[in-house]
Motif scaffolding. Structure first.
Motif, short mmCIF file in Angstrom:
data_model
loop_
_atom_site.label_atom_id
_atom_site.label_comp_id
_atom_site.label_asym_id
_atom_site.label_seq_id
_atom_site.Cartn_x
_atom_site.Cartn_y
_atom_site.Cartn_z
N ASP A 1 -74.18 4.09 55.55
CA ASP A 1 -74.78 2.78 55.30
C ASP A 1 -75.13 2.07 56.61
N GLY A 2 -74.25 2.18 57.58
CA GLY A 2 -74.51 1.58 58.88
C GLY A 2 -75.73 2.20 59.56
N ASN A 3 -75.88 3.52 59.42
CA ASN A 3 -77.04 4.20 59.99
C ASN A 3 -78.34 3.70 59.38
N VAL A 4 -78.33 3.45 58.07
CA VAL A 4 -79.52 2.93 57.41
C VAL A 4 -79.88 1.56 57.97
N PRO B 1 -74.01 -2.48 51.98
CA PRO B 1 -74.92 -3.63 52.12
C PRO B 1 -76.27 -3.28 52.74
N ASN B 2 -76.31 -2.34 53.67
CA ASN B 2 -77.57 -2.03 54.32
C ASN B 2 -78.51 -1.26 53.40
N ASN C 1 -72.51 6.07 44.07
CA ASN C 1 -71.85 5.73 45.32
C ASN C 1 -72.46 4.52 46.02
N LEU C 2 -73.60 4.04 45.53
CA LEU C 2 -74.26 2.89 46.13
C LEU C 2 -74.08 1.67 45.24
N GLN D 1 -83.39 0.68 60.08
CA GLN D 1 -84.30 -0.41 59.74
C GLN D 1 -84.52 -1.36 60.91
N ARG D 2 -83.44 -1.65 61.64
CA ARG D 2 -83.58 -2.55 62.79
C ARG D 2 -84.42 -1.93 63.89
#
Length: 474
Positions: free
Chosen positions: A271-274, A61-62, A48-49, A278-279
């Motif tokens: 993915d957005g949460n990852v 992408p993240n 899935n990635l 990180q940010r």
């Protein structure tokens, strides 16, 4: 009185002490125990990635960035092929031949089952768990406040976690657990993830362990309309045609007319949460002292309308959740720690959930009981080797019929046994046949004999009849 003239040597001393004062907090942070964030996705497939499978139709992408900035492991394995036993293996360092919990059940961990969270807590860490627990409900010895978590918000019961729109969750605070009321129109994952971010902010000045067992992308496939919209055409139809609507019909998941679009929305949210995570770590100045682990509890599911074949969710692997083929147990694992974990590296070293506890022990200096099945993989994480490998890896799954599997190097043996029927043995060379197409059992009887012996020596009798297949005829 004439003003005093500061000699050059005096100026140098003043500057030295001034600079020393300014850098001391940095030195203190460097000397501090490392933070650990362990993000566990629910039923996320190896394929899935996009960093594991270029054919995946949903960009990640993240997570791909996390892989570029850290090390990506291509032969990492979950504790089991379903949720509860896999998480039990992660927490206790035991594989399915020795674990107290060996199947999907409401059976809680016992008082004597010490978790990695308890060991970190005893070693000065503040510990938080946000998401799905599944190893003990309120009032049992497996409840999260008993098993090492200072703070927690989420689901205790796996079945309750199927409901993303619920009017209650459980919270651990000040050593106590309580049911808390929440807005049933709010997507619970969003609430849980925000509480996890708050935990990081609140404890940025002390060593912390954040266990983040999120509930996505497991069913039910019913994300917020705002998330779903990105995967719909202007007329409201799905961008992932053809769609086969899922109807609840008395089941535990909501009906979903566009399950493909819904799954894409959930994976994109993850993915957005990852990326957000990180940010936040960088924003708080924690990047150089925080290990981030990202993995999944088992292979992809086909529940609630999910379609792993459409999304190529297992990638090059055979099987899905509830299989002991690679697609059911081989999962993504990405680890990042600037300056400690090599960036952009890909490792083919086989290791598994039961190795996490001893690995954390070496990273944070706590003792490991001799009874665990895992090994420390710090040498492999840091790339400084040599890494002591496992002699073999073992799994067992008892839902409906007995499945057992052992991996030794490139070789894998799977045993299937139904009561009243003869056993079936399948032997694969994973290096040459990653999809497990070519059963070599008849061609390599000596290899079968060796691996079969490892299966037999790996299992101790279970303490509950639902897991105990020791009486199955041999």
């Amino acid at each position: 009185m004439k003003p005093k003239i500061i000699q050059p040597i005096g100026i140098c001393l003043i500057l030295f002490f001034s600079l020393s004062c300014k850098v001391s907090p940095v030195k203190q942070q460097a000397a501090r125990q490392p933070n650990i964030i362990f993000l566990l996705a629910d039923d996320l497939g190896y394929g899935n990635l996009t960093c594991y499978n270029s054919r995946s139709p949903i960009p990640t992408p993240n997570i791909d960035q996390l892989a570029r900035e850290g090390t990506r492991f291509t032969r990492f394995y979950s504790g089991s092929t379903v949720c509860a036993p896999s998480r039990a293996s992660l927490m206790t360092g035991l594989h399915m031949g020795h674990s107290y919990i060996r199947g999907n059940t409401r059976l809680p961990l016992r008082l004597q089952d010490t978790t990695l969270a308890q060991r970190l807590q005893s070693n000065g860490y503040v510990t938080g768990m946000f998401g799905k627990w599944g190893l003990g409900e309120e009032g049992t010895p497996g409840s999260p406040e008993i098993k090492g978590f200072d703070e927690s918000v989420g689901y205790l019961n796996q079945r309750h976690a199927h409901n993303y729109y619920t009017d209650y969750l459980f919270e651990v605070k000040n050593g106590k657990i309580q049911k808390i009321q929440i807005d049933s129109t709010q997507y619970s994952h969003d609430l849980i993830i925000q509480r996890a971010y708050s935990f990081i902010r609140s404890h940025k000045d002390q060593p912390f362990f954040l266990y983040l067992p999120v509930t996505i992308p497991h069913a039910e496939l019913f994300p917020p309309a705002s998330d779903l919209k990105a995967f719909q055409n202007a007329d409201g139809s799905s961008k992932f045609a053809p769609e086969t609507p899922y109807n609840q019909n008395g089941g535990s998941y909501r009906s979903q007319p566009q399950p493909h679009a819904a799954f894409a929305a959930m994976l994109t949210k993850l993915d957005g949460n990852v990326g957000e995570l990180q940010r936040l770590v960088k924003e708080l100045g924690l990047d150089n002292n925080t290990y981030i682990f990202f993995t999944s509890d088992n292979g992809p599911h086909k529940e609630g309308g999910a379609d792993p074949e459409y999304f190529n969710s297992s990638g090059p692997l055979r099987g899905i959740k509830r299989d002991l083929y690679e697609g059911g147990i081989r999962v993504p694992m990405i680890v990042k720690m600037p300056g400690k974990v090599p960036a952009g590296r890909v490792s083919e070293q086989p290791w598994a959930f039961w190795d996490i506890l001893p690995t954390f022990a070496e990273l944070t200096n706590f003792s490991v009981p001799a009874s665990v099945d895992g090994l420390s993989f710090v040498n492999e994480l840091t790339g400084k080797g040599p890494q002591k490998p496992h002699e073999y890896l073992f799994w067992q799954f008892n839902e409906g019929y007995l499945q057992q599997a052992v991996v030794q190097g490139d070789w894998k043996l799977i045993r299937f046994k139904r009561k009243g029927q003869s056993e079936t043995l399948e032997l694969y060379n994973l290096k040459n046949d990653i999809h497990e197409n070519n059963n070599l059992a008849s061609a390599y009887p000596d290899k079968v004999k060796i691996l079969y012996g490892l299966i037999k020596q790996s299992v101790t009798p279970a303490e509950h009849s639902e897991f105990d297949w020791s009486t199955v005829e041999q």
